[in-house]
Design a protein around this motif. Sequence first.
Motif, mmCIF file in Angstrom:
data_model
loop_
_atom_site.group_PDB
_atom_site.id
_atom_site.type_symbol
_atom_site.label_atom_id
_atom_site.label_comp_id
_atom_site.label_asym_id
_atom_site.label_seq_id
_atom_site.Cartn_x
_atom_site.Cartn_y
_atom_site.Cartn_z
ATOM 1 N N GLN A 1 -4.226 -4.525 -3.886
ATOM 2 C CA GLN A 1 -4.966 -3.801 -2.854
ATOM 3 C C GLN A 1 -6.468 -3.994 -3.018
ATOM 4 N N VAL B 1 9.441 -4.954 -5.171
ATOM 5 C CA VAL B 1 8.976 -3.681 -4.610
ATOM 6 C C VAL B 1 9.844 -3.300 -3.410
ATOM 7 N N SER C 1 0.841 -1.194 0.000
ATOM 8 C CA SER C 1 0.000 0.000 0.000
ATOM 9 C C SER C 1 0.878 1.247 0.000
ATOM 10 N N GLY C 2 2.025 1.170 0.683
ATOM 11 C CA GLY C 2 2.937 2.315 0.699
ATOM 12 C C GLY C 2 3.485 2.620 -0.675
ATOM 13 N N MET C 3 3.910 1.573 -1.369
ATOM 14 C CA MET C 3 4.483 1.776 -2.703
ATOM 15 C C MET C 3 3.414 2.270 -3.684
ATOM 16 N N ALA C 4 2.212 1.712 -3.586
ATOM 17 C CA ALA C 4 1.143 2.152 -4.483
ATOM 18 C C ALA C 4 0.835 3.624 -4.239
ATOM 19 N N ALA C 5 0.773 4.023 -2.956
ATOM 20 C CA ALA C 5 0.483 5.427 -2.630
ATOM 21 C C ALA C 5 1.597 6.319 -3.164
ATOM 22 N N PHE C 6 2.828 5.865 -2.991
ATOM 23 C CA PHE C 6 3.965 6.661 -3.464
ATOM 24 C C PHE C 6 3.918 6.838 -4.981
ATOM 25 N N MET C 7 3.622 5.748 -5.684
ATOM 26 C CA MET C 7 3.618 5.831 -7.148
ATOM 27 C C MET C 7 2.457 6.673 -7.664
ATOM 28 N N ARG C 8 1.345 6.650 -6.945
ATOM 29 C CA ARG C 8 0.234 7.512 -7.353
ATOM 30 C C ARG C 8 0.605 8.975 -7.145
ATOM 31 N N LEU D 1 0.003 -3.498 -8.255
ATOM 32 C CA LEU D 1 -0.127 -3.176 -6.826
ATOM 33 C C LEU D 1 -1.563 -2.787 -6.503
ATOM 34 N N GLU D 2 -2.166 -2.021 -7.426
ATOM 35 C CA GLU D 2 -3.543 -1.606 -7.176
ATOM 36 C C GLU D 2 -4.483 -2.803 -7.196
ATOM 37 N N LEU E 1 2.323 -0.362 -11.000
ATOM 38 C CA LEU E 1 1.222 0.277 -10.287
ATOM 39 C C LEU E 1 -0.105 -0.470 -10.482
ATOM 40 N N GLN F 1 -2.043 5.632 6.180
ATOM 41 C CA GLN F 1 -3.093 5.222 5.249
ATOM 42 C C GLN F 1 -4.468 5.592 5.772
ATOM 43 N N GLU G 1 3.143 2.788 8.372
ATOM 44 C CA GLU G 1 2.352 3.054 7.171
ATOM 45 C C GLU G 1 0.854 3.048 7.442
ATOM 46 N N ILE H 1 8.846 5.152 2.349
ATOM 47 C CA ILE H 1 7.746 4.234 2.655
ATOM 48 C C ILE H 1 8.132 3.517 3.927
#
Lengths: 417, 209
Positions: free
Chosen positions: B92, B185, A245-252, B88-89, B85, B205, B201, B196
């Motif tokens: 999630q 990753v 989730s951290g990496m996804a947030a960073f990339m967004r 990863l999405e 991305l 979030q 985290e 990160i």
Amino acid sequence: MSKSMNSSVNELESRLLKTGSERLALLGKHSDVLMQAYTRDEVPLESLSDSALRKLLAARILWRPDEHSGVKLAPKVRELIAEMLADETRRHVNADVAETLELIRALVHSYREARSRGEHWRLEQQLMRLRQEVDDLNGRFADAIDSLWQRLNSDFGFVSQLNDKIRENDRAQKQIARLLDGLALINFDELIELVGSDGSLRKLLISQLQQQLSHHYTGLREVQRRLIELMARFRKQQARSRLISGMAAFMREHPGFMPSNYARRSEVPALVNQAAPLNAAAAPALDRNLECQVLADLLHQLPQPRHTTQTVEAAAPAQAQESSLAAARQQALKQDVEHFYLSVIDQPQAEPVSALEYLHESPLEWPDEIWLFQVIAEYQGLPRNDQRAFRLKQQETQASAFNHLRLIHDVELQLAV
Amino acid sequence: MIEHGPLLERLLAGEFICPVSDESGYRHLSNAETREEIDIYLRPLNRRLASNEDGSVYFLAWRQLNDSARDQLSRQLGETLNSLLPLLEWLQLVQEALGRDTLAAPGDVLKPAEFSAKCEDNQSLRERLERLATDSFFGSQSDQLDAQAKQVFKRLKEHGYLLQPHSERQVFVVTGKIDYLVDLVRFIRDEENLPIDAEGEEGKQEVLL
């Protein structure tokens, strides 16, 4: 004297039995209310009569902390229900070793007193209570270990969130530490001294207890090891989830983010070194006789290609429109001839096959001449490469001595090897 | 070496071997002797056996990094990063849609129908699935939720992250290649010193949500 004492003891015992079973019956009689109390904070009083409430309070099944607060389930009853339901959220793990040890010491002293005074009845009583205490202690450890295994084997399934699982695991590990501390309190040197030379005490408190406790100790250590392993797995899962989730947030947030090109480094990191795919291709080869048969079999197993009535699109000499019946017959002839070719391929040792013999042996009913004509036409129609795979021998004779007209009586087809 | 033929072929074709994708192959590769034999065999092909840190997946790496190998690796890395991305999405989205508190892990069973049904009931999940499916990596052309979910699963299968045990049944199993992705990753985070924080985290979030 002893007779009157015996009768008073019996009276006491029967009164105890009577009250005990009456009170136990209360549990069954009010089980619905008690279960409601178990799941809620307080006992719902509306469904209890005053006398029932009084009885339940007297039996210490319910209690009232103070005048103003509601009526609650007694802790022991709550524990009993949790134990019966194997309700891991509320099951208590408490071996209470220190107190049991105190009790055992007292009982042993009282036992020895009774022995020195020759009071056999009291002697028996104390020994029985000692046995019960030892059994209870054992039972508590066994229960605790059972509860721990239950939680472990269900992956702490009674809570759904990973964070809760981690907390529950932590709690279980602390319980184990306390249980192990409890086990450490039991000092066998002291017990040996305490029991002295008495055989039955020695058996109960030394050999039997020691064996049972070492069994519990091994059990606890095993659960502990497994809990630590599971905790590591929980933590790993948690870290993975956070990482993603951290990496996804960073990339967004950083759409243009591009890490450096690891493939250009002098030392390419192992993780990104992934070789290009290589296709281990192979094609049918006809350069080994033995394999030709296998290939022919394979060819045979291929599904029959479905021919459409008109395959050739190229310009052809003008032709009268064939009736569909004639076209179908033509198609059937062509297919039969193809089967003939396939049977030639199947011939062991690549022996020549006579076209007419094949026709006569088969149930086909084509006129000889048309058959031969189609066999030859099929051969002519093969692509050059395929043609080389066959040898077509025509059995022919000269029609007359005066011209070069030759008559074909039969053709033999053979696989060219 | 003959008994490892099919395994070698899969490795050479660029597949990742894990207990889900090829149980017996993975078992063979767990044996150091077999790994050595395979390495010797692969030498003339300029390849060697490699695994992630945990040894949960095996794949082939270049033995000698010549220029063409480096070119290929750069291209491949670029492609992986482009698809990172969306992947990863997706991870999630699966986690949230199925109400799990852990990421999809090797061996987990996923059903597109269940996934799209959960998304159907929730406008935000639905929009996210739609955005994801129409991303160029997944490339769905459909505006039907079911078809979008199917396309997403199909692409993940093509990329080796999912396995479909029966071609006629829409049931997928997560493979060990997911482990590789997570490792990658983590590697990028560490190499690039990305802010990160694996520990704190969650709180962040929650604030973002």
